[in-house]
Scaffold this motif. Structure first.
Motif, PDB file in Angstrom:
ATOM      1  N   GLY A 190      13.614 -11.458 -29.503  1.00 34.22           N
ATOM      2  CA  GLY A 190      14.120 -12.753 -29.061  1.00 34.22           C
ATOM      3  C   GLY A 190      13.048 -13.795 -28.864  1.00 34.22           C
ATOM      4  N   GLY A 191      11.781 -13.439 -29.093  1.00 34.64           N
ATOM      5  CA  GLY A 191      10.697 -14.398 -28.941  1.00 34.64           C
ATOM      6  C   GLY A 191       9.657 -13.912 -27.959  1.00 34.64           C
ATOM      7  N   PRO A 192       8.465 -14.531 -27.963  1.00 32.38           N
ATOM      8  CA  PRO A 192       7.388 -14.068 -27.093  1.00 32.38           C
ATOM      9  C   PRO A 192       7.695 -14.284 -25.615  1.00 32.38           C
ATOM     10  CG  PRO A 192       6.799 -16.142 -28.148  1.00 32.38           C
ATOM     11  CD  PRO A 192       8.068 -15.687 -28.792  1.00 32.38           C
ATOM     12  N   LEU A 193       7.224 -13.353 -24.803  1.00 29.68           N
ATOM     13  CA  LEU A 193       7.255 -13.480 -23.353  1.00 29.68           C
ATOM     14  C   LEU A 193       5.879 -13.946 -22.916  1.00 29.68           C
ATOM     15  CD1 LEU A 193       9.153 -10.295 -22.128  1.00 29.68           C
ATOM     16  CD2 LEU A 193       9.706 -12.646 -21.503  1.00 29.68           C
ATOM     17  N   GLU A 194       5.808 -15.050 -22.162  1.00 30.76           N
ATOM     18  CA  GLU A 194       4.515 -15.621 -21.805  1.00 30.76           C
ATOM     19  C   GLU A 194       4.480 -15.972 -20.327  1.00 30.76           C
ATOM     20  OE1 GLU A 194       3.571 -17.801 -26.087  1.00 30.76           O
ATOM     21  OE2 GLU A 194       4.369 -18.984 -24.425  1.00 30.76           O
ATOM     22  N   ALA A 195       3.291 -15.871 -19.747  1.00 31.74           N
ATOM     23  CA  ALA A 195       3.089 -16.283 -18.357  1.00 31.74           C
ATOM     24  C   ALA A 195       1.633 -16.678 -18.172  1.00 31.74           C
ATOM     25  CB  ALA A 195       3.449 -15.153 -17.394  1.00 31.74           C
ATOM     26  N   HIS A 196       1.386 -17.584 -17.239  1.00 28.02           N
ATOM     27  CA  HIS A 196       0.012 -17.942 -16.912  1.00 28.02           C
ATOM     28  C   HIS A 196      -0.074 -18.348 -15.451  1.00 28.02           C
ATOM     29  CE1 HIS A 196       1.653 -21.986 -17.734  1.00 28.02           C
ATOM     30  NE2 HIS A 196       0.704 -22.417 -16.914  1.00 28.02           N
ATOM     31  N   ALA A 197      -1.277 -18.260 -14.901  1.00 21.62           N
ATOM     32  CA  ALA A 197      -1.453 -18.585 -13.490  1.00 21.62           C
ATOM     33  C   ALA A 197      -2.904 -18.946 -13.213  1.00 21.62           C
ATOM     34  CB  ALA A 197      -1.053 -17.404 -12.614  1.00 21.62           C
ATOM     35  N   ARG A 198      -3.101 -19.813 -12.247  1.00 19.40           N
ATOM     36  CA  ARG A 198      -4.436 -20.106 -11.723  1.00 19.40           C
ATOM     37  C   ARG A 198      -4.705 -19.154 -10.565  1.00 19.40           C
ATOM     38  NH1 ARG A 198      -6.602 -24.611 -13.880  1.00 19.40           N
ATOM     39  NH2 ARG A 198      -5.203 -26.084 -14.909  1.00 19.40           N
ATOM     40  N   VAL A 199      -5.920 -18.623 -10.540  1.00 19.06           N
ATOM     41  CA  VAL A 199      -6.273 -17.616  -9.541  1.00 19.06           C
ATOM     42  C   VAL A 199      -7.608 -17.971  -8.900  1.00 19.06           C
ATOM     43  CG1 VAL A 199      -6.714 -15.169  -9.123  1.00 19.06           C
ATOM     44  CG2 VAL A 199      -5.120 -15.849 -10.927  1.00 19.06           C
ATOM     45  N   LEU A 200      -7.647 -17.922  -7.576  1.00 20.98           N
ATOM     46  CA  LEU A 200      -8.904 -18.036  -6.841  1.00 20.98           C
ATOM     47  C   LEU A 200      -9.228 -16.662  -6.270  1.00 20.98           C
ATOM     48  CD1 LEU A 200      -8.521 -21.406  -4.874  1.00 20.98           C
ATOM     49  CD2 LEU A 200      -9.935 -20.961  -6.889  1.00 20.98           C
ATOM     50  N   HIS A 201     -10.386 -16.130  -6.649  1.00 19.58           N
ATOM     51  CA  HIS A 201     -10.813 -14.813  -6.180  1.00 19.58           C
ATOM     52  C   HIS A 201     -12.044 -15.017  -5.310  1.00 19.58           C
ATOM     53  CE1 HIS A 201     -11.904 -10.380  -7.334  1.00 19.58           C
ATOM     54  NE2 HIS A 201     -11.617 -10.540  -6.060  1.00 19.58           N
ATOM     55  N   TRP A 202     -11.877 -14.817  -4.013  1.00 20.50           N
ATOM     56  CA  TRP A 202     -12.955 -15.063  -3.066  1.00 20.50           C
ATOM     57  C   TRP A 202     -13.939 -13.901  -3.047  1.00 20.50           C
ATOM     58  CZ3 TRP A 202     -12.845 -19.936  -1.695  1.00 20.50           C
ATOM     59  CH2 TRP A 202     -11.618 -20.598  -1.628  1.00 20.50           C
ATOM     60  N   GLU A 203     -15.150 -14.168  -2.533  1.00 21.98           N
ATOM     61  CA  GLU A 203     -16.193 -13.148  -2.514  1.00 21.98           C
ATOM     62  C   GLU A 203     -15.861 -11.966  -1.602  1.00 21.98           C
ATOM     63  OE1 GLU A 203     -17.264 -16.625   0.148  1.00 21.98           O
ATOM     64  OE2 GLU A 203     -16.743 -16.347  -1.953  1.00 21.98           O
ATOM     65  N   ASP A 204     -14.951 -12.159  -0.640  1.00 21.12           N
ATOM     66  CA  ASP A 204     -14.559 -11.038   0.224  1.00 21.12           C
ATOM     67  C   ASP A 204     -13.430 -10.200  -0.376  1.00 21.12           C
ATOM     68  OD1 ASP A 204     -12.399 -12.710   0.458  1.00 21.12           O
ATOM     69  OD2 ASP A 204     -12.497 -12.939   2.640  1.00 21.12           O
ATOM     70  N   GLY A 205     -13.027 -10.540  -1.619  1.00 25.50           N
ATOM     71  CA  GLY A 205     -11.997  -9.775  -2.302  1.00 25.50           C
ATOM     72  C   GLY A 205     -10.603 -10.355  -2.196  1.00 25.50           C
ATOM     73  N   ALA A 206     -10.414 -11.346  -1.332  1.00 25.99           N
ATOM     74  CA  ALA A 206      -9.098 -11.974  -1.197  1.00 25.99           C
ATOM     75  C   ALA A 206      -8.767 -12.761  -2.465  1.00 25.99           C
ATOM     76  CB  ALA A 206      -9.074 -12.892   0.014  1.00 25.99           C
ATOM     77  N   VAL A 207      -7.487 -12.745  -2.832  1.00 28.85           N
ATOM     78  CA  VAL A 207      -7.027 -13.435  -4.034  1.00 28.85           C
ATOM     79  C   VAL A 207      -5.949 -14.435  -3.646  1.00 28.85           C
ATOM     80  CG1 VAL A 207      -5.814 -13.182  -6.230  1.00 28.85           C
ATOM     81  CG2 VAL A 207      -7.561 -11.523  -5.575  1.00 28.85           C
ATOM     82  N   ARG A 208      -6.071 -15.650  -4.168  1.00 31.14           N
ATOM     83  CA  ARG A 208      -5.058 -16.677  -3.924  1.00 31.14           C
ATOM     84  C   ARG A 208      -4.352 -16.985  -5.243  1.00 31.14           C
ATOM     85  NH1 ARG A 208      -5.934 -22.753  -1.308  1.00 31.14           N
ATOM     86  NH2 ARG A 208      -3.734 -23.365  -1.383  1.00 31.14           N
ATOM     87  N   ILE A 209      -3.036 -16.769  -5.252  1.00 27.58           N
ATOM     88  CA  ILE A 209      -2.216 -17.040  -6.422  1.00 27.58           C
ATOM     89  C   ILE A 209      -0.802 -17.322  -5.932  1.00 27.58           C
ATOM     90  CG2 ILE A 209      -1.799 -14.557  -6.711  1.00 27.58           C
ATOM     91  CD1 ILE A 209      -1.445 -15.001  -9.686  1.00 27.58           C
ATOM     92  N   HIS A 210      -0.103 -18.245  -6.566  1.00 28.51           N
ATOM     93  CA  HIS A 210       1.268 -18.543  -6.170  1.00 28.51           C
ATOM     94  C   HIS A 210       2.149 -17.319  -6.406  1.00 28.51           C
ATOM     95  CE1 HIS A 210       0.635 -22.724  -5.264  1.00 28.51           C
ATOM     96  NE2 HIS A 210       0.190 -22.984  -6.466  1.00 28.51           N
ATOM     97  N   ASP A 211       3.021 -17.043  -5.447  1.00 27.33           N
ATOM     98  CA  ASP A 211       3.879 -15.857  -5.551  1.00 27.33           C
ATOM     99  C   ASP A 211       4.711 -15.856  -6.835  1.00 27.33           C
ATOM    100  OD1 ASP A 211       2.955 -14.923  -3.148  1.00 27.33           O
ATOM    101  OD2 ASP A 211       4.658 -15.654  -1.970  1.00 27.33           O
ATOM    102  N   GLU A 212       5.258 -17.048  -7.183  1.00 29.23           N
ATOM    103  CA  GLU A 212       6.104 -17.098  -8.373  1.00 29.23           C
ATOM    104  C   GLU A 212       5.298 -16.817  -9.648  1.00 29.23           C
ATOM    105  OE1 GLU A 212       5.398 -21.474  -7.094  1.00 29.23           O
ATOM    106  OE2 GLU A 212       5.709 -19.516  -6.156  1.00 29.23           O
ATOM    107  N   ASP A 213       4.020 -17.224  -9.666  1.00 31.05           N
ATOM    108  CA  ASP A 213       3.173 -16.943 -10.823  1.00 31.05           C
ATOM    109  C   ASP A 213       2.867 -15.451 -10.917  1.00 31.05           C
ATOM    110  OD1 ASP A 213       3.123 -19.627 -11.444  1.00 31.05           O
ATOM    111  OD2 ASP A 213       1.223 -20.012 -10.436  1.00 31.05           O
ATOM    112  N   LEU A 214       2.608 -14.839  -9.774  1.00 33.04           N
ATOM    113  CA  LEU A 214       2.342 -13.400  -9.753  1.00 33.04           C
ATOM    114  C   LEU A 214       3.570 -12.628 -10.229  1.00 33.04           C
ATOM    115  CD1 LEU A 214       0.557 -10.993  -9.068  1.00 33.04           C
ATOM    116  CD2 LEU A 214       1.354 -11.170  -6.691  1.00 33.04           C
ATOM    117  N   ASP A 215       4.752 -13.060  -9.802  1.00 41.14           N
ATOM    118  CA  ASP A 215       5.989 -12.398 -10.238  1.00 41.14           C
ATOM    119  C   ASP A 215       6.156 -12.468 -11.752  1.00 41.14           C
ATOM    120  OD1 ASP A 215       6.618 -11.774  -7.638  1.00 41.14           O
ATOM    121  OD2 ASP A 215       8.005 -13.454  -7.364  1.00 41.14           O
TER     122      ASP A 215
END
Length: 284
Positions: A190-215
């Protein structure tokens, strides 16, 4: 395009008290959609600029009168399909109400918290795109993606979901701290499945990403593994942190999947060229 044709009003014994009910509306997000929707008499606004001002006023009143205000992109094609499928007249208010709260499209609803309409509209567009991707991924997985929480799913679905999450985790852990954009595409029926997201990965290991993008990313990876579908992925951006000697470098890594696992490859996704990434099997 609210759930009733009147402007929102406060409910309850006291005028200043908010209603506990949710207010749901649809927003036409560009001038072409506005022009097409005029045939259904969805709005009396003479032009799109006037329509946007009226929509902003509607949302402001709703925030003042309701505990929860949500909106979705009112897409003419989606609305016409809904009316055809359910045999309803697009000129009737009931058709608009049903379309706005149609259960299969609930993922397209976005909570409004008083931001400028110019900032809110792009979120509505993205929510529709994301909702369609989730529905497509769910079809690839025979309805197993959205029918239950991963923990309650059958063993194969649960394992696939865990594997998809682990792929993305290893990409981020291997990349280290930095500001990145991740793009993934899977060749699906039915066509390609695609997703993209901006990610901030901090030096302490914490990751910031919008929940809907992660889903979305997890859903695309999951559908690829479930259907054993080929795919490609790219992580690019700035590696490093001001807290780590202030060192930064531009990176662009890519991986290819045969449908079973992901391995380094040189390729481009959405016009972003990248060299072979690190082996995900070496990341713990």
């Amino acid at each position: 395009m609210s759930r009733n044709s009147r402007r929102p009003r406060r409910c309850g014994a006291e005028p200043s008290r908010r209603s506990d009910e949710a207010f749901v509306t649809g927003i036409l997000t560009d001038e072409a959609d506005f022009a097409r929707a005029r045939e259904w008499q969805l709005t009396d606004a003479p032009d799109y600029d006037t329509y946007l001002r009226e929509a902003a006023g509607l949302l402001a009143e709703a925030v003042a009168g309701y505990a929860t205000v949500r909106a979705r992109m009112f897409h003419p094609d989606d609305f016409a399909d809904y009316c055809l499928l359910h045999g309803v007249d697009p000129g009737e208010q009931a058709a608009r109400d049903g379309y706005l709260v149609n259960p299969p499209l609930q993922t397209q609803l976005v909570t409004y918290r008083g931001e400028d309409l110019a900032d809110f509209v792009p979120r509505l567009v993205r929510a529709r795109e994301g909702g369609l991707t989730l529905r497509h991924a769910d079809l690839v997985m025979d309805g197993a993606l959205c029918e239950a929480e991963p923990a309650a799913a059958d063993p194969r679905v649960r394992w696939t979901y865990q594997q998809a999450s682990e792929v993305f985790r290893r990409v981020l852990v291997g990349a280290g701290c930095g500001a990145y954009e991740f793009r993934v595409a899977v060749d699906a029926p039915g066509g390609p499945l695609e997703a993209h997201a901006r990610v901030l990965h901090w030096e302490d290991g914490a990751v910031r990403i919008h929940d809907e993008d992660l889903d979305l990313i997890t859903a695309v990876l999951c559908a690829g593994l479930y259907g054993e579908l080929p795919g490609v992925a790219v992580l690019h951006g700035t590696q490093g942190s001001g807290a780590v000697c202030g060192e930064y470098r531009q990176v662009a890594w890519a991986w290819r999947s045969t449908g079973f696992d992901w391995s380094p490859a040189e390729l481009a996704v959405d016009g972003v060229p990248a060299g072979p990434g690190f082996s995900l099997g070496t990341v713990v």
